[in-house]
Design a protein around this motif. Structure first.
Motif, PDB file in Angstrom:
ATOM      1  N   ARG A 312      -3.311  -0.036   0.149  1.00 55.79           N
ATOM      2  CA  ARG A 312      -2.806   0.942   1.114  1.00 55.79           C
ATOM      3  C   ARG A 312      -3.159   2.357   0.666  1.00 55.79           C
ATOM      4  NH1 ARG A 312      -2.066   2.446   6.127  1.00 55.79           N
ATOM      5  NH2 ARG A 312      -0.122   3.599   6.525  1.00 55.79           N
ATOM      6  N   TYR A 313      -3.043   2.610  -0.611  1.00 58.76           N
ATOM      7  CA  TYR A 313      -3.416   3.911  -1.171  1.00 58.76           C
ATOM      8  C   TYR A 313      -4.879   4.216  -0.864  1.00 58.76           C
ATOM      9  CZ  TYR A 313      -4.722   7.308  -4.782  1.00 58.76           C
ATOM     10  OH  TYR A 313      -5.219   8.398  -5.440  1.00 58.76           O
ATOM     11  N   HIS A 314      -5.749   3.241  -1.065  1.00 56.72           N
ATOM     12  CA  HIS A 314      -7.169   3.402  -0.785  1.00 56.72           C
ATOM     13  C   HIS A 314      -7.404   3.664   0.690  1.00 56.72           C
ATOM     14  CE1 HIS A 314     -11.229   1.842   0.222  1.00 56.72           C
ATOM     15  NE2 HIS A 314     -11.565   2.461  -0.902  1.00 56.72           N
ATOM     16  N   SER A 315      -6.735   2.910   1.551  1.00 56.43           N
ATOM     17  CA  SER A 315      -6.927   3.048   2.996  1.00 56.43           C
ATOM     18  C   SER A 315      -6.602   4.461   3.475  1.00 56.43           C
ATOM     19  CB  SER A 315      -6.058   2.027   3.730  1.00 56.43           C
ATOM     20  OG  SER A 315      -6.132   2.218   5.128  1.00 56.43           O
ATOM     21  N   LEU A 316      -5.490   5.019   2.994  1.00 56.81           N
ATOM     22  CA  LEU A 316      -5.086   6.354   3.431  1.00 56.81           C
ATOM     23  C   LEU A 316      -5.955   7.442   2.807  1.00 56.81           C
ATOM     24  CD1 LEU A 316      -1.185   6.039   3.315  1.00 56.81           C
ATOM     25  CD2 LEU A 316      -2.657   6.088   5.339  1.00 56.81           C
ATOM     26  N   SER A 317      -6.224   7.331   1.515  1.00 57.30           N
ATOM     27  CA  SER A 317      -6.967   8.381   0.828  1.00 57.30           C
ATOM     28  C   SER A 317      -8.385   8.516   1.348  1.00 57.30           C
ATOM     29  CB  SER A 317      -6.993   8.118  -0.682  1.00 57.30           C
ATOM     30  OG  SER A 317      -5.713   8.237  -1.244  1.00 57.30           O
ATOM     31  N   THR A 318      -9.037   7.399   1.610  1.00 54.71           N
ATOM     32  CA  THR A 318     -10.423   7.455   2.060  1.00 54.71           C
ATOM     33  C   THR A 318     -10.542   7.856   3.519  1.00 54.71           C
ATOM     34  OG1 THR A 318     -10.347   5.054   2.405  1.00 54.71           O
ATOM     35  CG2 THR A 318     -11.282   5.849   0.330  1.00 54.71           C
ATOM     36  N   LYS A 319      -9.420   7.980   4.222  1.00 52.87           N
ATOM     37  CA  LYS A 319      -9.409   8.549   5.578  1.00 52.87           C
ATOM     38  C   LYS A 319      -9.086  10.039   5.535  1.00 52.87           C
ATOM     39  CE  LYS A 319      -7.962   4.252   7.839  1.00 52.87           C
ATOM     40  NZ  LYS A 319      -6.840   3.548   8.538  1.00 52.87           N
ATOM     41  N   ASP A 320      -9.209  10.613   4.329  1.00 53.63           N
ATOM     42  CA  ASP A 320      -8.946  12.035   4.115  1.00 53.63           C
ATOM     43  C   ASP A 320      -7.502  12.397   4.450  1.00 53.63           C
ATOM     44  OD1 ASP A 320      -9.655  14.519   3.216  1.00 53.63           O
ATOM     45  OD2 ASP A 320     -10.382  15.219   5.154  1.00 53.63           O
ATOM     46  N   GLN A 321      -6.584  11.475   4.156  1.00 56.35           N
ATOM     47  CA  GLN A 321      -5.162  11.739   4.309  1.00 56.35           C
ATOM     48  C   GLN A 321      -4.507  11.707   2.926  1.00 56.35           C
ATOM     49  OE1 GLN A 321      -3.107   9.171   7.110  1.00 56.35           O
ATOM     50  NE2 GLN A 321      -5.022   8.712   8.164  1.00 56.35           N
ATOM     51  N   LEU A 322      -3.429  12.472   2.775  1.00 56.43           N
ATOM     52  CA  LEU A 322      -2.632  12.278   1.574  1.00 56.43           C
ATOM     53  C   LEU A 322      -1.945  10.922   1.676  1.00 56.43           C
ATOM     54  CD1 LEU A 322      -0.981  15.768   0.962  1.00 56.43           C
ATOM     55  CD2 LEU A 322      -2.740  14.653  -0.423  1.00 56.43           C
ATOM     56  N   PRO A 323      -2.008  10.113   0.623  1.00 60.91           N
ATOM     57  CA  PRO A 323      -1.488   8.740   0.693  1.00 60.91           C
ATOM     58  C   PRO A 323       0.023   8.695   0.473  1.00 60.91           C
ATOM     59  CG  PRO A 323      -2.427   9.137  -1.446  1.00 60.91           C
ATOM     60  CD  PRO A 323      -2.656  10.400  -0.662  1.00 60.91           C
ATOM     61  N   LEU A 324       0.765   9.354   1.335  1.00 59.74           N
ATOM     62  CA  LEU A 324       2.180   9.588   1.084  1.00 59.74           C
ATOM     63  C   LEU A 324       3.077   8.507   1.670  1.00 59.74           C
ATOM     64  CD1 LEU A 324       2.254  13.431   1.791  1.00 59.74           C
ATOM     65  CD2 LEU A 324       2.345  12.289  -0.437  1.00 59.74           C
ATOM     66  N   ALA A 325       4.086   8.134   0.879  1.00 60.03           N
ATOM     67  CA  ALA A 325       5.152   7.272   1.370  1.00 60.03           C
ATOM     68  C   ALA A 325       6.384   8.091   1.724  1.00 60.03           C
ATOM     69  CB  ALA A 325       5.524   6.226   0.319  1.00 60.03           C
ATOM     70  N   GLU A 326       6.544   9.250   1.042  1.00 58.99           N
ATOM     71  CA  GLU A 326       7.753  10.049   1.227  1.00 58.99           C
ATOM     72  C   GLU A 326       7.475  11.500   0.852  1.00 58.99           C
ATOM     73  OE1 GLU A 326      12.279  10.275  -0.726  1.00 58.99           O
ATOM     74  OE2 GLU A 326      10.976   8.555  -1.116  1.00 58.99           O
ATOM     75  N   VAL A 327       8.049  12.415   1.639  1.00 63.32           N
ATOM     76  CA  VAL A 327       8.033  13.843   1.318  1.00 63.32           C
ATOM     77  C   VAL A 327       9.451  14.355   1.453  1.00 63.32           C
ATOM     78  CG1 VAL A 327       7.171  16.138   1.930  1.00 63.32           C
ATOM     79  CG2 VAL A 327       5.676  14.149   2.157  1.00 63.32           C
ATOM     80  N   GLU A 328       9.935  15.036   0.425  1.00 61.74           N
ATOM     81  CA  GLU A 328      11.310  15.543   0.432  1.00 61.74           C
ATOM     82  C   GLU A 328      11.319  17.010   0.031  1.00 61.74           C
ATOM     83  OE1 GLU A 328      15.672  14.635  -1.639  1.00 61.74           O
ATOM     84  OE2 GLU A 328      13.877  13.561  -2.302  1.00 61.74           O
ATOM     85  N   HIS A 329      11.902  17.852   0.884  1.00 62.40           N
ATOM     86  CA  HIS A 329      12.061  19.263   0.578  1.00 62.40           C
ATOM     87  C   HIS A 329      13.425  19.452  -0.077  1.00 62.40           C
ATOM     88  CE1 HIS A 329       8.538  20.778   2.895  1.00 62.40           C
ATOM     89  NE2 HIS A 329       8.690  19.609   3.504  1.00 62.40           N
ATOM     90  N   LEU A 330      13.424  19.760  -1.346  1.00 67.36           N
ATOM     91  CA  LEU A 330      14.668  19.870  -2.088  1.00 67.36           C
ATOM     92  C   LEU A 330      15.425  21.142  -1.703  1.00 67.36           C
ATOM     93  CD1 LEU A 330      13.429  18.922  -5.665  1.00 67.36           C
ATOM     94  CD2 LEU A 330      14.582  17.445  -4.025  1.00 67.36           C
ATOM     95  N   THR A 331      16.720  21.011  -1.555  1.00 65.47           N
ATOM     96  CA  THR A 331      17.552  22.188  -1.373  1.00 65.47           C
ATOM     97  C   THR A 331      17.782  22.837  -2.736  1.00 65.47           C
ATOM     98  OG1 THR A 331      19.623  20.999  -1.714  1.00 65.47           O
ATOM     99  CG2 THR A 331      18.734  21.057   0.548  1.00 65.47           C
ATOM    100  N   ALA A 332      18.283  24.073  -2.712  1.00 71.22           N
ATOM    101  CA  ALA A 332      18.593  24.744  -3.977  1.00 71.22           C
ATOM    102  C   ALA A 332      19.623  23.950  -4.767  1.00 71.22           C
ATOM    103  CB  ALA A 332      19.094  26.162  -3.712  1.00 71.22           C
ATOM    104  N   ALA A 333      20.588  23.344  -4.049  1.00 71.96           N
ATOM    105  CA  ALA A 333      21.616  22.558  -4.731  1.00 71.96           C
ATOM    106  C   ALA A 333      21.014  21.323  -5.396  1.00 71.96           C
ATOM    107  CB  ALA A 333      22.703  22.153  -3.745  1.00 71.96           C
ATOM    108  N   GLU A 334      20.091  20.653  -4.711  1.00 73.87           N
ATOM    109  CA  GLU A 334      19.447  19.472  -5.286  1.00 73.87           C
ATOM    110  C   GLU A 334      18.586  19.858  -6.483  1.00 73.87           C
ATOM    111  OE1 GLU A 334      19.016  16.751  -1.226  1.00 73.87           O
ATOM    112  OE2 GLU A 334      17.512  18.270  -1.708  1.00 73.87           O
TER     113      GLU A 334
END
Length: 409
Positions: A312-334
């Motif tokens: 799956r990592y190969h499939s996404l990366s070679t399509k010029d995509q970041l091979p991401l499963a999750e993106v989290e924007h941390l709060t200041a508290a976190e």
């Protein structure tokens, strides 16, 4: 002296996410292993598990594309100057061979860039190394090697499912030093069921005799879903008692200290100058890019986690995509919570001004019990708090109580 900061009488200093002067780490995850150890729950795959559905060539192509994409994102971040540290982990990076590891390092240099005096580390399993392997790595710019040793007891190695002989890790460490590496780490695991104190002492003595400048010592954790956990659930193995684990840790700490190793993180000891700069980026909650299947990264308060399976990592990366499963924007508290959690495991501790005043009574109690100490940094004048030698054994509990007390009414 009770914990008190006049400047924080009303409210804590706001948490600031990573600044422009933060160091940048790059972590490269190599997901391949020759076999799976019984205690391991890392994102790794044997050839049998992949069943011919993925190749090292495919992994390298996908990794190169991810590094290209990472370079674009990092160029717009607060750390556009290149990597201060690069760390190859796994899995078993040494399975790729020294020439391929050097090729990947060259890709990191071409895309993200390497800062002057960059620390470049690879993990390695002793059975997939040789004098030529270490010589090629050293000539390619690698500056540090971390070897999985675990124990010098053949009985303990067998229980852990390790394939190398008791002496091979020691020999590999000596080969790395002979090749020119001044920074070599040996990992050990303590607390394996039925392990004796004499076996731990023998492992320590053997490590010291190699001349390495860094030791990591971890208590065995029985992770759910592993072969080891299944053996425990069937009653074939009994987990080591916490009091015995504490005694083992105290033995390790005292022995290493007596031979010139100072602790700088609860599970890590180094001779002067031997600290792992890459891991300090994690423990100081700074910025790193994680590349490869299942790799985690943190850039300017954004945590990225890659998809785990290599195909799956190969499939996404070679399509010029970041091979991401999750993106989290941390709060200041976190971000604050994470800074306290990792920072209080370090001998340098944390900046006391980030602590909410509601935690002062809890901290005072730990200070009076000899589990925390506080001091004013003579260079910055900054008040800091850290666990004491006694507090190291209870670090996780101390951290949890501080965080809970910060949120109490």
């Amino acid at each position: 002296m009770p914990f008190k900061l006049a400047s924080m009488a009303k409210s804590p200093t706001p948490v600031t996410l990573q600044g422009h002067d933060d160091h940048l780490g790059v972590y490269i995850h190599v997901p391949f292993c020759a076999s799976r150890c019984g205690y391991c729950d890392f994102n790794t795959y044997t050839a049998k598990e992949l069943a011919g559905g993925f190749s090292i060539a495919g992994y390298l192509a996908a990794l190169s594309q991810e590094l290209e994409n990472a370079a674009e994102i990092l160029a717009a971040s607060t750390t556009p100057h290149g990597a201060d540290t690069v760390f190859f982990g796994g899995g078993t990076p040494s399975l790729l061979g020294a020439d391929t590891l050097a090729q990947v390092l060259a890709e990191v240099s071409r895309t993200i860039g390497l800062a002057p005096n960059c620390e470049i580390t690879t993990e390695a399993n002793p059975e997939s190394t040789s004098p030529d392997f270490f010589a090629t790595l050293h000539d390619s710019g690698f500056t540090r090697v971390s070897l999985g040793m675990q124990s010098t007891s053949s009985r303990v190695l067998s229980l852990l499912g390790r394939k190398h002989s008791p002496g091979r890790a020691l020999q590999a460490a000596e080969e790395a030093i002979a090749a020119g590496f001044t920074h070599v780490n040996l990992d050990m695991i303590y607390g394996t069921p039925t392990e004796t104190e004499a076996e731990v002492a023998a492992t320590l003595q053997a490590i010291i005799e190699t001349g390495v400048d860094h030791v990591s010592a971890y208590s065995l954790i029985v992770e759910a879903g592993t072969a080891f956990a299944r053996r425990v659930s069937r009653g074939e193995l009994i987990q080591t008692d916490d009091d015995v684990l504490a005694q083992r840790y105290e033995l390790i700490a005292a022995t290493l200290q007596a031979h010139g190793f100072d602790w700088y993180e609860v599970s890590n000891w180094a001779k002067p100058g031997g600290q792992c700069r890459h891991n300090l980026i994690y423990w100081r909650n700074r910025n790193w890019w994680g590349a490869g299947p299942g790799a985690h990264g943190h850039i300017d308060g954004v945590r990225r986690v890659n998809v785990k399976h290599p195909a799956r990592y190969h499939s996404l990366s070679t399509k010029d995509q970041l091979p991401l499963a999750e993106v989290e924007h941390l709060t200041a508290a976190e971000h604050h919570t994470e800074t306290v959690m990792v920072g209080l495991r370090l001998v340098e501790g944390i900046d006391a001004t980030i602590i909410d005043p509601r935690a002062y009574p809890t901290i005072n109690d730990f200070v009076q019990r000899g589990l925390l100490h506080q001091w004013d940094d003579p260079t910055t004048g900054q008040r800091r708090i850290a666990v004491t030698d006694r507090g190291r054994l209870l670090a996780d509990g101390i951290i949890a109580e501080i965080l809970i007390s910060e949120e109490s009414a």
